[in-house]
Every structure is written in structure tokens, then in C-alpha cells.
Enzyme design. Sequence first.
Site, PDB file in Angstrom:
ATOM      1  N   ASP A  14       1.108  -1.312  -0.546  1.00 59.57           N
ATOM      2  CA  ASP A  14       0.393   0.362  -0.432  1.00 59.57           C
ATOM      3  C   ASP A  14       0.784   1.450   0.173  1.00 59.57           C
ATOM      4  O   ASP A  14       2.312   1.099  -0.089  1.00 59.57           O
ATOM      5  CB  ASP A  14      -0.997   0.345   1.068  1.00 59.57           C
ATOM      6  CG  ASP A  14      -1.702   1.070   1.554  1.00 59.57           C
ATOM      7  OD1 ASP A  14      -1.962   1.440  -0.030  1.00 59.57           O
ATOM      8  OD2 ASP A  14      -1.911   2.167   2.177  1.00 59.57           O
ATOM      9  N   SER A  15       0.604   1.989  -0.152  1.00 59.85           N
ATOM     10  CA  SER A  15       1.021   3.803  -0.325  1.00 59.85           C
ATOM     11  C   SER A  15       1.901   3.565   1.497  1.00 59.85           C
ATOM     12  O   SER A  15       2.099   4.694   1.299  1.00 59.85           O
ATOM     13  CB  SER A  15       0.070   4.825  -0.729  1.00 59.85           C
ATOM     14  OG  SER A  15      -0.756   4.568   0.812  1.00 59.85           O
ATOM     15  N   TYR A  46      -0.849   8.438  -2.666  1.00 61.34           N
ATOM     16  CA  TYR A  46      -0.771   7.992  -4.230  1.00 61.34           C
ATOM     17  C   TYR A  46      -2.473   8.962  -4.680  1.00 61.34           C
ATOM     18  O   TYR A  46      -2.102   8.831  -5.435  1.00 61.34           O
ATOM     19  CB  TYR A  46      -1.188   6.480  -4.237  1.00 61.34           C
ATOM     20  CG  TYR A  46       0.078   5.621  -4.125  1.00 61.34           C
ATOM     21  CD1 TYR A  46       1.684   5.903  -3.609  1.00 61.34           C
ATOM     22  CD2 TYR A  46      -0.298   4.496  -4.560  1.00 61.34           C
ATOM     23  CE1 TYR A  46       2.877   5.088  -3.349  1.00 61.34           C
ATOM     24  CE2 TYR A  46       0.841   4.036  -4.475  1.00 61.34           C
ATOM     25  CZ  TYR A  46       2.466   3.832  -3.707  1.00 61.34           C
ATOM     26  OH  TYR A  46       3.374   3.151  -4.082  1.00 61.34           O
ATOM     27  N   GLY A  47      -3.420   9.162  -3.951  1.00 63.16           N
ATOM     28  CA  GLY A  47      -4.887   9.261  -4.255  1.00 63.16           C
ATOM     29  C   GLY A  47      -4.283  10.572  -5.047  1.00 63.16           C
ATOM     30  O   GLY A  47      -5.698  10.834  -5.930  1.00 63.16           O
ATOM     31  N   CYS A  77      -4.069  -1.135  -2.221  1.00 60.99           N
ATOM     32  CA  CYS A  77      -4.269  -0.014  -2.505  1.00 60.99           C
ATOM     33  C   CYS A  77      -5.230   0.099  -3.033  1.00 60.99           C
ATOM     34  O   CYS A  77      -4.840  -0.601  -4.282  1.00 60.99           O
ATOM     35  CB  CYS A  77      -3.232   1.049  -2.789  1.00 60.99           C
ATOM     36  SG  CYS A  77      -3.147   2.393  -3.273  1.00 60.99           S
ATOM     37  N   ASN A  78      -6.475   0.490  -3.252  1.00 61.53           N
ATOM     38  CA  ASN A  78      -7.340   0.399  -4.664  1.00 61.53           C
ATOM     39  C   ASN A  78      -7.063   1.532  -5.389  1.00 61.53           C
ATOM     40  O   ASN A  78      -7.276   1.768  -6.475  1.00 61.53           O
ATOM     41  CB  ASN A  78      -9.005   1.513  -3.275  1.00 61.53           C
ATOM     42  CG  ASN A  78      -9.789   0.954  -2.774  1.00 61.53           C
ATOM     43  OD1 ASN A  78     -10.427   0.010  -2.548  1.00 61.53           O
ATOM     44  ND2 ASN A  78      -9.224   0.432  -1.338  1.00 61.53           N
ATOM     45  N   THR A  79      -5.932   2.923  -4.810  1.00 62.62           N
ATOM     46  CA  THR A  79      -5.485   3.254  -6.149  1.00 62.62           C
ATOM     47  C   THR A  79      -4.615   3.282  -7.042  1.00 62.62           C
ATOM     48  O   THR A  79      -4.968   3.045  -7.961  1.00 62.62           O
ATOM     49  CB  THR A  79      -4.847   5.153  -5.294  1.00 62.62           C
ATOM     50  OG1 THR A  79      -5.890   5.591  -3.912  1.00 62.62           O
ATOM     51  CG2 THR A  79      -4.425   5.953  -6.171  1.00 62.62           C
ATOM     52  N   GLU A 157      -3.696   8.129   8.089  1.00 65.23           N
ATOM     53  CA  GLU A 157      -2.337   7.731   8.918  1.00 65.23           C
ATOM     54  C   GLU A 157      -1.693   8.945  10.237  1.00 65.23           C
ATOM     55  O   GLU A 157      -1.353   8.859  10.572  1.00 65.23           O
ATOM     56  CB  GLU A 157      -1.476   9.365   7.783  1.00 65.23           C
ATOM     57  CG  GLU A 157      -1.552   7.491   6.338  1.00 65.23           C
ATOM     58  CD  GLU A 157      -0.163   6.927   6.368  1.00 65.23           C
ATOM     59  OE1 GLU A 157       0.074   7.516   6.767  1.00 65.23           O
ATOM     60  OE2 GLU A 157      -0.610   5.934   5.933  1.00 65.23           O
ATOM     61  N   CYS A 200     -10.983   2.667  -0.470  1.00 61.50           N
ATOM     62  CA  CYS A 200      -9.531   3.206   0.271  1.00 61.50           C
ATOM     63  C   CYS A 200      -9.589   2.132   1.647  1.00 61.50           C
ATOM     64  O   CYS A 200      -9.776   1.876   2.527  1.00 61.50           O
ATOM     65  CB  CYS A 200      -9.966   4.519   0.320  1.00 61.50           C
ATOM     66  SG  CYS A 200      -8.385   5.259   1.085  1.00 61.50           S
ATOM     67  N   THR A 201      -8.389   1.887   1.376  1.00 59.98           N
ATOM     68  CA  THR A 201      -7.752   0.703   2.698  1.00 59.98           C
ATOM     69  C   THR A 201      -6.939   1.823   3.903  1.00 59.98           C
ATOM     70  O   THR A 201      -7.280   1.030   4.937  1.00 59.98           O
ATOM     71  CB  THR A 201      -6.577  -0.048   1.849  1.00 59.98           C
ATOM     72  OG1 THR A 201      -5.819   0.468   1.866  1.00 59.98           O
ATOM     73  CG2 THR A 201      -7.075  -0.931   1.492  1.00 59.98           C
ATOM     74  N   HIS A 202      -7.359   2.860   3.866  1.00 61.12           N
ATOM     75  CA  HIS A 202      -7.243   3.868   4.854  1.00 61.12           C
ATOM     76  C   HIS A 202      -8.588   4.009   5.408  1.00 61.12           C
ATOM     77  O   HIS A 202      -8.625   4.616   6.728  1.00 61.12           O
ATOM     78  CB  HIS A 202      -6.812   5.327   4.548  1.00 61.12           C
ATOM     79  CG  HIS A 202      -5.133   5.006   4.158  1.00 61.12           C
ATOM     80  ND1 HIS A 202      -4.491   4.743   3.361  1.00 61.12           N
ATOM     81  CD2 HIS A 202      -4.009   5.545   5.586  1.00 61.12           C
ATOM     82  CE1 HIS A 202      -3.065   4.867   3.053  1.00 61.12           C
ATOM     83  NE2 HIS A 202      -2.961   5.143   4.550  1.00 61.12           N
TER      84      HIS A 202
HETATM   85  N1  DGL Z   1      -4.574   3.548   1.143  1.00 62.65           N
HETATM   86  C1  DGL Z   1      -5.314   3.816  -0.473  1.00 62.65           C
HETATM   87  C2  DGL Z   1      -5.931   3.934  -1.227  1.00 62.65           C
HETATM   88  O1  DGL Z   1      -6.806   2.123  -0.935  1.00 62.65           O
HETATM   89  C3  DGL Z   1      -4.009   5.571  -0.999  1.00 62.65           C
HETATM   90  C4  DGL Z   1      -4.417   6.460  -0.038  1.00 62.65           C
HETATM   91  C5  DGL Z   1      -3.573   7.444  -1.012  1.00 62.65           C
HETATM   92  O2  DGL Z   1      -2.042   6.549  -0.842  1.00 62.65           O
HETATM   93  O3  DGL Z   1      -3.901   8.191  -1.348  1.00 62.65           O
HETATM   94  O4  DGL Z   1      -6.401   3.973  -2.472  1.00 62.65           O
END
Ligand code: DGL
Length: 279
Positions: A14-15, A46-47, A77-79, A157, A200-202
Site C-alpha cells: 500500500d502507499s 498515492y491518491g 491499495c484501491n488507488t 495516517e 480506500c484501505t485507509h
Molecule cells: N490506501 C490507499 C487506497 O486504498 C491510498 C491512500 C493514498 O495514498 O492516497 O486507495
Amino acid sequence: MSSGRSLAPIGVFDSGVGGLTVLRALREALPAEHFIYLGDTARLPYGTKSAESVVRYSLQCAEALMLRGIRGLVVACNTASAAALGALRERHPTLPIIGVIEPGAAAAVAASQAQHIAVIGTEGTIAGGAYQQAIHRLNPQARVEARACSLFVAMAEEGWVDGPLVEAVAHRYLDSLFGAENGGAARLDRAYPDTLVLGCTHFPVLCAAIRAALPVHVGIVDSAYSVAAAVAREFAGSGQAGPGGVRWLATDGAARFARVSSTFLGATVHADDIEIIDL
Ligand code: DGL
């Protein structure tokens, strides 16, 4: 079933720490498995980056994990799943690679009674339309509303997962999606989605604050468990003898990674156990 042999680990990236919500589900589903987790913390988020950059970063993450001998890859990570799954599969054609979007879309379609689904994610995930397309592949008639909630990543985060500030941000992002604009109560009718996908996994660590901003009838879908089920299916019969474990890699900030990780993982990670690598 266990083979009794010690097999190569499964890579997860993931990011940052968001993918730990997926790793947690993976550890529950496959407790004897060995994982290598890589958080690209030096380049988070990453988003908000271009799809080209996310593809480049994702290929580098996969390369670093391949060098450490993985036998499968989970893009937690979805992105990165939205932008880079095709490029990753092209670069590593024999490696089983599992992303988070398809399992999330399938869980949402299974959960929504009215087939009216809201998706929240990063700017990159939402703008790329990957969830919308994945849901429509499963049900072309489904209605999908999508909204980027970039601030949620920074709050997660930071370890700010509940309280009035997070709830205020959740209301700001979500009210208009569910017909609760202008401070009014959210409306309970079919004009609005009955299911919200945490794309988003966050976001799962913010679930309580997100829940508080939603009408009570709206169901929340966290793809982590559908992803873990997909990984368990992929590796059925090739399991380890156990006990499993995790090797930790990050591209920056071991102390920060360790501090925030317990919220996501539900277990403590020690800074000394995190190897900092360059991609
Ligand atoms: N956790 C990531 C996701 O699922 C991205 C968060 C990020 O880096 O912007 O998209």
C-alpha cells in the site's frame, strides 16, 4: 490444507499503513501464512498523484517484493489497484495478483437491496472510474454515486480516527450523497444509496465516524474481508505449516509507521522490526 513445507511469502503493498486493514483480514483468514508488507510511506499519498506515477510506484513496489521471493501479490491499495493492476499483471504474468476493487465491487452489489451504491475513495480512484466500471460489469443497471474523500487519508495516517473533527469532515463529504444537505436529516428514500463502499484501505479505521454521518439504514462495505476470501481461494491447498508471520518493509519513517500501525492492524509493530528500503 497445509503442505507441511515452508513456502515463499505473499507480498502485500500500500502507499502507507492503509493496507494493514487488508493485512489484518488476511492474517485472520490465513493464520499460518507468511506475508511481506511494504508501505511506500516516502511517497504517500498515492491518491492525489497522476495515474502514470501510481503505475510507476506500483511496479517498483512489486519489483522490491519479487526480489524478496514472493509467490503472490495483494495490491492492498484501491488507488494502485485502479491504476496499475493491468500493468502489474503484464509485467508479472505468472504471479497471482489480487487487487481490492473487484472484491469490493462484488461485496457492494451483493449487499445493496436497491442496487444504488455510493463509493468513497481517493481522488485517483474516483476520477479513474474503476469502481463504477467494476460495479456496472456485475450489474449494468446499478446506480453508482462516487465521491473523493482525500482528507480521510491524512486523518487516518495521523491516527485521528474519531471525535468531532473527523465527524465534521465525514458530514462535509457525505451529507449531500445521502440527501442530508443544509443540516437536514438524511432522507430515507430510494433517491439515495443504501450502501457505502469504503473504496480506500485507509478508511475502515474511520468507520465509526463515517457511520455516525450516515442514515442508519445505510450498510457499509469494507472490501478487506472479500479480498482475504479471494486470496484464501487463490492459495487454497498451498498453505503453510505455520505459525505465520509478517516481514515489514517501508520506504520511510519506521517510528511513525510503527506508531500508527496498531490502529490499523489491531496489533503492535515495533519500529526495530521495520526495514527501510529504497525503491
Ligand atoms: N490506501 C490507499 C487506497 O486504498 C491510498 C491512500 C493514498 O495514498 O492516497 O486507495
